[in-house]
Write a protein that holds these residues in place. Structure first.
Motif, PDB file in Angstrom:
ATOM      1  N   VAL A 102     -92.407   9.182-144.198  1.00 19.05           N
ATOM      2  CA  VAL A 102     -93.786   9.549-143.880  1.00 19.05           C
ATOM      3  C   VAL A 102     -94.660   9.551-145.131  1.00 19.05           C
ATOM      4  O   VAL A 102     -95.823   9.164-145.100  1.00 19.05           O
ATOM      5  N   LYS A 103     -94.105   9.964-146.261  1.00 18.14           N
ATOM      6  CA  LYS A 103     -94.895  10.055-147.486  1.00 18.14           C
ATOM      7  C   LYS A 103     -95.287   8.683-148.016  1.00 18.14           C
ATOM      8  O   LYS A 103     -96.423   8.490-148.479  1.00 18.14           O
ATOM      9  N   TYR A 104     -94.387   7.718-147.944  1.00 19.02           N
ATOM     10  CA  TYR A 104     -94.632   6.435-148.600  1.00 19.02           C
ATOM     11  C   TYR A 104     -95.012   5.307-147.648  1.00 19.02           C
ATOM     12  O   TYR A 104     -95.346   4.209-148.098  1.00 19.02           O
ATOM     13  N   ALA A 105     -94.969   5.537-146.346  1.00 20.05           N
ATOM     14  CA  ALA A 105     -95.451   4.549-145.379  1.00 20.05           C
ATOM     15  C   ALA A 105     -96.834   4.957-144.890  1.00 20.05           C
ATOM     16  O   ALA A 105     -97.125   6.138-144.738  1.00 20.05           O
ATOM     17  N   GLN A 106     -97.683   3.969-144.670  1.00 16.64           N
ATOM     18  CA  GLN A 106     -99.007   4.215-144.100  1.00 16.64           C
ATOM     19  C   GLN A 106     -99.046   3.974-142.596  1.00 16.64           C
ATOM     20  O   GLN A 106    -100.062   4.214-141.949  1.00 16.64           O
ATOM     21  N   ALA A 107     -97.938   3.497-142.030  1.00 13.24           N
ATOM     22  CA  ALA A 107     -97.871   3.231-140.594  1.00 13.24           C
ATOM     23  C   ALA A 107     -96.416   3.047-140.201  1.00 13.24           C
ATOM     24  O   ALA A 107     -95.554   2.802-141.058  1.00 13.24           O
ATOM     25  N   PHE A 108     -96.157   3.161-138.893  1.00 11.23           N
ATOM     26  CA  PHE A 108     -94.832   2.903-138.336  1.00 11.23           C
ATOM     27  C   PHE A 108     -94.935   1.780-137.304  1.00 11.23           C
ATOM     28  O   PHE A 108     -95.866   1.757-136.490  1.00 11.23           O
ATOM     29  N   ILE A 109     -93.982   0.864-137.332  1.00  9.18           N
ATOM     30  CA  ILE A 109     -93.760  -0.063-136.223  1.00  9.18           C
ATOM     31  C   ILE A 109     -92.385   0.252-135.657  1.00  9.18           C
ATOM     32  O   ILE A 109     -91.391   0.266-136.390  1.00  9.18           O
ATOM     33  N   VAL A 110     -92.335   0.490-134.353  1.00  5.04           N
ATOM     34  CA  VAL A 110     -91.100   0.947-133.720  1.00  5.04           C
ATOM     35  C   VAL A 110     -90.651  -0.080-132.700  1.00  5.04           C
ATOM     36  O   VAL A 110     -91.335  -0.326-131.698  1.00  5.04           O
ATOM     37  N   LEU A 111     -89.505  -0.691-132.954  1.00  4.32           N
ATOM     38  CA  LEU A 111     -88.887  -1.626-132.025  1.00  4.32           C
ATOM     39  C   LEU A 111     -87.861  -0.887-131.176  1.00  4.32           C
ATOM     40  O   LEU A 111     -87.541   0.278-131.458  1.00  4.32           O
ATOM     41  N   PRO A 112     -87.350  -1.516-130.124  1.00  2.15           N
ATOM     42  CA  PRO A 112     -86.373  -0.837-129.283  1.00  2.15           C
ATOM     43  C   PRO A 112     -85.214  -0.243-130.074  1.00  2.15           C
ATOM     44  O   PRO A 112     -84.665  -0.884-130.979  1.00  2.15           O
ATOM     45  N   GLY A 113     -84.868   0.976-129.735  1.00  2.00           N
ATOM     46  CA  GLY A 113     -83.789   1.675-130.422  1.00  2.00           C
ATOM     47  C   GLY A 113     -83.327   2.886-129.640  1.00  2.00           C
ATOM     48  O   GLY A 113     -83.794   3.130-128.519  1.00  2.00           O
ATOM     49  N   GLY A 114     -82.429   3.638-130.244  1.00  2.00           N
ATOM     50  CA  GLY A 114     -81.820   4.773-129.576  1.00  2.00           C
ATOM     51  C   GLY A 114     -82.388   6.108-130.020  1.00  2.00           C
ATOM     52  O   GLY A 114     -83.574   6.236-130.334  1.00  2.00           O
ATOM     53  N   PHE A 115     -81.523   7.129-130.085  1.00  2.00           N
ATOM     54  CA  PHE A 115     -81.969   8.488-130.377  1.00  2.00           C
ATOM     55  C   PHE A 115     -82.653   8.585-131.735  1.00  2.00           C
ATOM     56  O   PHE A 115     -83.669   9.264-131.887  1.00  2.00           O
ATOM     57  N   GLY A 116     -82.085   7.920-132.752  1.00  2.00           N
ATOM     58  CA  GLY A 116     -82.676   7.996-134.082  1.00  2.00           C
ATOM     59  C   GLY A 116     -84.069   7.402-134.113  1.00  2.00           C
ATOM     60  O   GLY A 116     -84.985   7.937-134.760  1.00  2.00           O
ATOM     61  N   THR A 117     -84.248   6.292-133.398  1.00  2.00           N
ATOM     62  CA  THR A 117     -85.561   5.661-133.311  1.00  2.00           C
ATOM     63  C   THR A 117     -86.548   6.577-132.606  1.00  2.00           C
ATOM     64  O   THR A 117     -87.698   6.731-133.040  1.00  2.00           O
ATOM     65  N   MET A 118     -86.116   7.195-131.500  1.00  2.00           N
ATOM     66  CA  MET A 118     -86.971   8.143-130.775  1.00  2.00           C
ATOM     67  C   MET A 118     -87.345   9.324-131.659  1.00  2.00           C
ATOM     68  O   MET A 118     -88.489   9.805-131.634  1.00  2.00           O
ATOM     69  N   ASP A 119     -86.413   9.773-132.440  1.00  2.00           N
ATOM     70  CA  ASP A 119     -86.652  10.905-133.336  1.00  2.00           C
ATOM     71  C   ASP A 119     -87.773  10.584-134.312  1.00  2.00           C
ATOM     72  O   ASP A 119     -88.719  11.364-134.483  1.00  2.00           O
ATOM     73  N   GLU A 120     -87.694   9.414-134.946  1.00  2.00           N
ATOM     74  CA  GLU A 120     -88.725   9.022-135.900  1.00  2.00           C
ATOM     75  C   GLU A 120     -90.069   8.823-135.204  1.00  2.00           C
ATOM     76  O   GLU A 120     -91.122   9.209-135.732  1.00  2.00           O
ATOM     77  N   LEU A 121     -90.059   8.229-134.022  1.00  2.00           N
ATOM     78  CA  LEU A 121     -91.291   7.992-133.276  1.00  2.00           C
ATOM     79  C   LEU A 121     -92.010   9.301-132.958  1.00  2.00           C
ATOM     80  O   LEU A 121     -93.198   9.458-133.252  1.00  2.00           O
ATOM     81  N   PHE A 122     -91.285  10.247-132.367  1.00  2.00           N
ATOM     82  CA  PHE A 122     -91.955  11.467-131.924  1.00  2.00           C
ATOM     83  C   PHE A 122     -92.292  12.394-133.088  1.00  2.00           C
ATOM     84  O   PHE A 122     -93.259  13.165-133.004  1.00  2.00           O
ATOM     85  N   GLU A 123     -91.547  12.302-134.167  1.00  2.00           N
ATOM     86  CA  GLU A 123     -91.948  13.051-135.349  1.00  2.00           C
ATOM     87  C   GLU A 123     -93.284  12.522-135.873  1.00  2.00           C
ATOM     88  O   GLU A 123     -94.184  13.308-136.211  1.00  2.00           O
ATOM     89  N   ALA A 124     -93.426  11.204-135.931  1.00  2.00           N
ATOM     90  CA  ALA A 124     -94.681  10.613-136.405  1.00  2.00           C
ATOM     91  C   ALA A 124     -95.836  11.004-135.496  1.00  2.00           C
ATOM     92  O   ALA A 124     -96.920  11.395-135.963  1.00  2.00           O
ATOM     93  N   LEU A 125     -95.637  10.912-134.186  1.00  2.00           N
ATOM     94  CA  LEU A 125     -96.702  11.269-133.250  1.00  2.00           C
ATOM     95  C   LEU A 125     -97.084  12.739-133.379  1.00  2.00           C
ATOM     96  O   LEU A 125     -98.274  13.091-133.307  1.00  2.00           O
TER      97      LEU A 125
END
Length: 238
Positions: free
Chosen positions: A138-161
């Motif tokens: 979160v500190k060093y990225a200015q944006a997220f692109i999220v492709l299909p994934g599992g629990f870890g991907t969901m975790d990062e997505l909803f933390e960002a939101l």
């Protein structure tokens, strides 16, 4: 192969309460060292986008090719590409960035089974603690692109939101790439969650859902170029 005990398990395991008083204070020094190492290594990054998705995506699949395209497109726009450093989507995005002449960064994590950083990472860090690694994304990225994934991907997505929703971060575009995969989740968010009053209408517009890499990257460029106080919303444009 026998699964090893990770540092996160030692820290969080309630069955090891007898260790807490004797060892946890010392663990804070290890945690601090991870923050210092991450800040020192990544501090020169200019603009970066984090790409998330499944480690299980195979090289011969369309999802792998899509992640390669994403990495290359971001590199051509002058963004460094940050991934979790593993295989699958992460490897593909790092590969796309590296082969397009961009900066390819991998932030690995200690897991019970050995994984290691993929071969397309230019700048690599391995973390023991998930929460330290998440801070770096979160500190060093200015944006997220999220492709299909599992629990870890969901975790990062909803933390960002959540961070965008609560204004902990601003000017932070979030893109979901793959309408067929994400459609059911987005329908549920806009239907059940919104209808039950668990979120506001603006909250479900905090992400762009698309199949078009060019649209995804253009959305990120536009969001990152909108400065706070210039009339744009504190989140990203919908």
């Amino acid at each position: 192969m026998k699964a090893r005990i990770t540092a996160d398990q030692h820290l969080l395991d309630s069955n090891r309460r007898s260790e807490w008083k004797q060892k946890d204070a010392w663990r804070t020094l290890r945690i601090l060292s991870e923050f210092v190492d991450g800040f020192d290594t990544l501090s020169d990054i200019d603009r970066a986008v984090a790409v998330f998705g499944s480690a299980r995506t195979k090289p011969e699949t369309p999802g792998y090719a899509l992640a390669e395209e994403v990495g290359a497109a971001l590199a051509k726009e002058g963004f460094s590409v940050i991934t979790g450093g593993g295989p699958g989507v992460m490897e593909a995005a790092n590969k796309g960035a590296a082969e397009a002449g961009g900066e390819s960064i991998g932030l690995g994590i200690e897991l019970p089974f050995e994984q290691g950083l993929n071969g397309y990472v230019d700048i690599g860090l391995d973390f023991r603690y998930f929460f330290v690694r998440k801070t770096m994304f979160v500190k060093y990225a200015q944006a997220f692109i999220v492709l299909p994934g599992g629990f870890g991907t969901m975790d990062e997505l909803f933390e960002a939101l959540t961070l965008v929703q609560t204004k902990k971060v601003t000017q932070f575009p979030v893109v979901l790439l793959g309408t067929a995969y994400w459609g059911g989740l987005v329908d549920w968010l806009r239907g059940r969650m919104l209808e039950d009053g668990m979120v506001n209408p603006a909250d479900v517009e905090l992400m762009l859902v698309t199949d078009d890499v060019a649209e995804a990257v253009a959305h990120i460029v536009a969001g990152c170029n909108t400065k706070p106080g210039s009339g744009g919303d504190a989140a990203m444009p919908s």
